[in-house]
Design an enzyme around this catalytic site. Structure first.
Site, mmCIF file in Angstrom:
data_model
loop_
_atom_site.group_PDB
_atom_site.id
_atom_site.type_symbol
_atom_site.label_atom_id
_atom_site.label_comp_id
_atom_site.label_asym_id
_atom_site.label_seq_id
_atom_site.Cartn_x
_atom_site.Cartn_y
_atom_site.Cartn_z
ATOM 1 N N VAL A 154 8.351 31.385 -24.300
ATOM 2 C CA VAL A 154 8.157 30.963 -22.900
ATOM 3 C C VAL A 154 6.894 30.140 -22.686
ATOM 4 O O VAL A 154 6.645 29.690 -21.563
ATOM 5 C CB VAL A 154 8.172 32.156 -21.912
ATOM 6 C CG1 VAL A 154 9.534 32.828 -21.895
ATOM 7 C CG2 VAL A 154 7.061 33.151 -22.210
ATOM 8 N N TYR A 196 0.852 30.078 -6.859
ATOM 9 C CA TYR A 196 2.247 29.658 -6.618
ATOM 10 C C TYR A 196 2.772 30.269 -5.325
ATOM 11 O O TYR A 196 3.571 29.647 -4.623
ATOM 12 C CB TYR A 196 3.153 30.017 -7.807
ATOM 13 C CG TYR A 196 3.297 28.855 -8.763
ATOM 14 C CD1 TYR A 196 2.215 28.395 -9.500
ATOM 15 C CD2 TYR A 196 4.518 28.190 -8.903
ATOM 16 C CE1 TYR A 196 2.335 27.313 -10.355
ATOM 17 C CE2 TYR A 196 4.648 27.112 -9.749
ATOM 18 C CZ TYR A 196 3.558 26.672 -10.475
ATOM 19 O OH TYR A 196 3.694 25.593 -11.312
ATOM 20 N N THR A 203 1.656 52.960 -21.033
ATOM 21 C CA THR A 203 3.039 53.429 -20.926
ATOM 22 C C THR A 203 3.584 53.666 -22.330
ATOM 23 O O THR A 203 3.265 52.905 -23.255
ATOM 24 C CB THR A 203 3.881 52.376 -20.172
ATOM 25 O OG1 THR A 203 3.247 52.104 -18.923
ATOM 26 C CG2 THR A 203 5.301 52.852 -19.929
ATOM 27 N N TYR A 224 -6.418 39.100 -23.969
ATOM 28 C CA TYR A 224 -5.360 39.713 -23.145
ATOM 29 C C TYR A 224 -5.828 39.835 -21.694
ATOM 30 O O TYR A 224 -5.143 39.414 -20.771
ATOM 31 C CB TYR A 224 -5.023 41.090 -23.714
ATOM 32 C CG TYR A 224 -3.889 41.801 -23.018
ATOM 33 C CD1 TYR A 224 -2.592 41.290 -23.051
ATOM 34 C CD2 TYR A 224 -4.098 43.009 -22.350
ATOM 35 C CE1 TYR A 224 -1.540 41.959 -22.431
ATOM 36 C CE2 TYR A 224 -3.053 43.684 -21.732
ATOM 37 C CZ TYR A 224 -1.771 43.155 -21.782
ATOM 38 O OH TYR A 224 -0.735 43.823 -21.173
ATOM 39 N N LYS A 255 -1.875 32.234 -24.763
ATOM 40 C CA LYS A 255 -0.886 31.234 -24.345
ATOM 41 C C LYS A 255 0.222 31.840 -23.493
ATOM 42 O O LYS A 255 0.638 31.256 -22.502
ATOM 43 C CB LYS A 255 -0.290 30.529 -25.566
ATOM 44 C CG LYS A 255 -1.229 29.470 -26.152
ATOM 45 C CD LYS A 255 -0.661 28.836 -27.406
ATOM 46 C CE LYS A 255 0.493 27.903 -27.110
ATOM 47 N NZ LYS A 255 1.021 27.285 -28.350
ATOM 48 N N PHE A 289 9.506 46.437 -25.761
ATOM 49 C CA PHE A 289 9.570 47.852 -25.367
ATOM 50 C C PHE A 289 9.917 47.977 -23.881
ATOM 51 O O PHE A 289 10.968 48.508 -23.511
ATOM 52 C CB PHE A 289 8.226 48.504 -25.722
ATOM 53 C CG PHE A 289 7.934 49.808 -25.048
ATOM 54 C CD1 PHE A 289 8.874 50.833 -25.031
ATOM 55 C CD2 PHE A 289 6.696 50.022 -24.439
ATOM 56 C CE1 PHE A 289 8.592 52.045 -24.409
ATOM 57 C CE2 PHE A 289 6.410 51.232 -23.828
ATOM 58 C CZ PHE A 289 7.361 52.238 -23.801
ATOM 59 N N THR A 309 6.794 40.048 -31.106
ATOM 60 C CA THR A 309 6.549 41.502 -31.080
ATOM 61 C C THR A 309 7.784 42.249 -30.579
ATOM 62 O O THR A 309 7.877 43.457 -30.757
ATOM 63 C CB THR A 309 5.307 41.888 -30.229
ATOM 64 O OG1 THR A 309 5.508 41.444 -28.890
ATOM 65 C CG2 THR A 309 4.036 41.273 -30.786
#
Ligand code: UDP
Length: 317
Positions: free
Chosen positions: A57, A159, A175, A145, A91, A11, A35
């Site tokens: 990913v 990082y 959103t 989540y 993950k 989305f 999804t």
């Protein structure tokens, strides 16, 4: 710029593809399509500056050629998904963010993490500024989540500090807009589809819980500005106008002319946040950004899209 958008067939990812292409950039979209859907990017097929790679990913990411920026938007994003895909959700937030950061380091690309208002959990500070550390239940159904995104923020800052990667973090509040999945399970797609079918809207709990709904174009503008800003620490992007779920249901019924009213269902989990409203002072100050689309205007742009999707599936005349 040449930009990788993970979750590019989702989305938000697909709307970002549109925006970056419209601004003249080259976009590589990556998605494993669990999804996301190629329907969201079908209109971009054959575009000379667009390409798509089907890839998960959480595994090593290979992208040929230079990259100037990586927008990491891959993740399930609905509480229904967290129940159905808990391990994938953990993950992609953890391993997927690590892989995407590794790629950013390797390509010397700027990295933007899609984080979430869920890092604030069921908040005890209202509205929520970026300085609030949150109130998250690590072992609840949403924990997969919330904790993955909190880990993702920590990894992004590590990082930045340790490897010098140029990073940004956007904390996205609820959103909505065209291209949300019909079976997404979140309140906006649920209510709009129920209303279009002439069914009562299912309010979970007593409907006194609140959310602040942002139209997708406002989010895209905020992300665009943040990417080109110098701000490394998280920035809330959301619409501060707050509604109870009950008031939101009444608005959807009014805008669709649905006469079937509402039904109350006891389907809320105990860590369903009771309130949620962004404090957007920081975005106003450093990005000169604030939402432009009211909830009523945004719904008037979204309802016809759902009507058309239901027609295509033969579910509406
Ligand atoms: N909700 C509801 N009916 C529905 C779907 C959701 O009343 O059909 C409620 C849900 O319990 C929550 C709010 O609407 O309090 C927003 O839920 P959503 O799933 O959209 O996302 P969240 O903001 O909780 O991540």
């Amino acid at each position: 710029m040449r930009i990788l958008i993970t979750g590019g067939a989702g989305f938000l990812g697909s709307h970002l593809c549109d925006r970056f292409l419209a601004e003249g950039h080259t976009v590589v979209a990556m998605d494993n399509l669990i999804t996301g859907s190629t329907d969201n990017i079908a209109h971009l097929a054959g575009h000379p500056r667009f390409s798509f790679i089907k890839h998960d990913v959480t595994n090593y990411i290979f992208v040929e050629g230079p990259l100037d920026a990586i927008l990491h938007f891959a993740s399930p994003a609905s509480p229904v998904d967290y129940l159905e895909l808990p391990i994938q959700t953990l993950k992609v937030g953890a391993l997927g963010t690590h892989k995407a950061l590794g790629l950013a380091k390797n390509k010397k690309a700027r990295f933007l993490l899609a984080s979430t208002s869920e890092v604030y959990g069921d908040p005890q500070v209202h509205p929520q500024p970026e300085t609030y550390y949150g109130h998250v239940n690590p072992i609840g159904p949403r924990g997969v989540y919330d904790e993955a995104k909190r880990f993702a923020e920590a990894m992004t800052m590590a990082y930045h500090r340790y490897h010098g990667v140029d990073t940004r973090i956007v904390r996205i509040f609820n959103t909505y807009g065209p291209r949300m999945r019909l079976r997404d399970g979140r309140v906006v797609p649920n209510f709009i589809q129920q209303a279009l079918r002439g069914e009562p809207l299912t309010i979970y709990g007593d409907g006194s819980q609140t959310r602040s709904f942002q139209y997708v174009d406002d989010l895209v503008e905020g992300v665009y500005r943040l990417l080109f800003s110098d701000e490394v620490e998280p920035v809330n992007i959301g619409n501060p106008s707050e509604f109870t779920i009950k008031a939101f249901a009444e608005l959807v019924n009014r805008l669709t002319g649905n006469k079937a009213g509402v039904v109350y269902k006891d389907l809320r989990t105990k860590d369903d946040p009771q309130v949620r409203q962004p404090d957007i002072s920081k975005a106003r100050r450093i990005l000169g950004w604030e939402p432009r689309v009211s909830l009523e205007e945004g719904l008037r742009l979204t309802i016809p899209w759902f009507r058309e999707e239901l027609r295509k599936r033969g579910e509406l005349p």
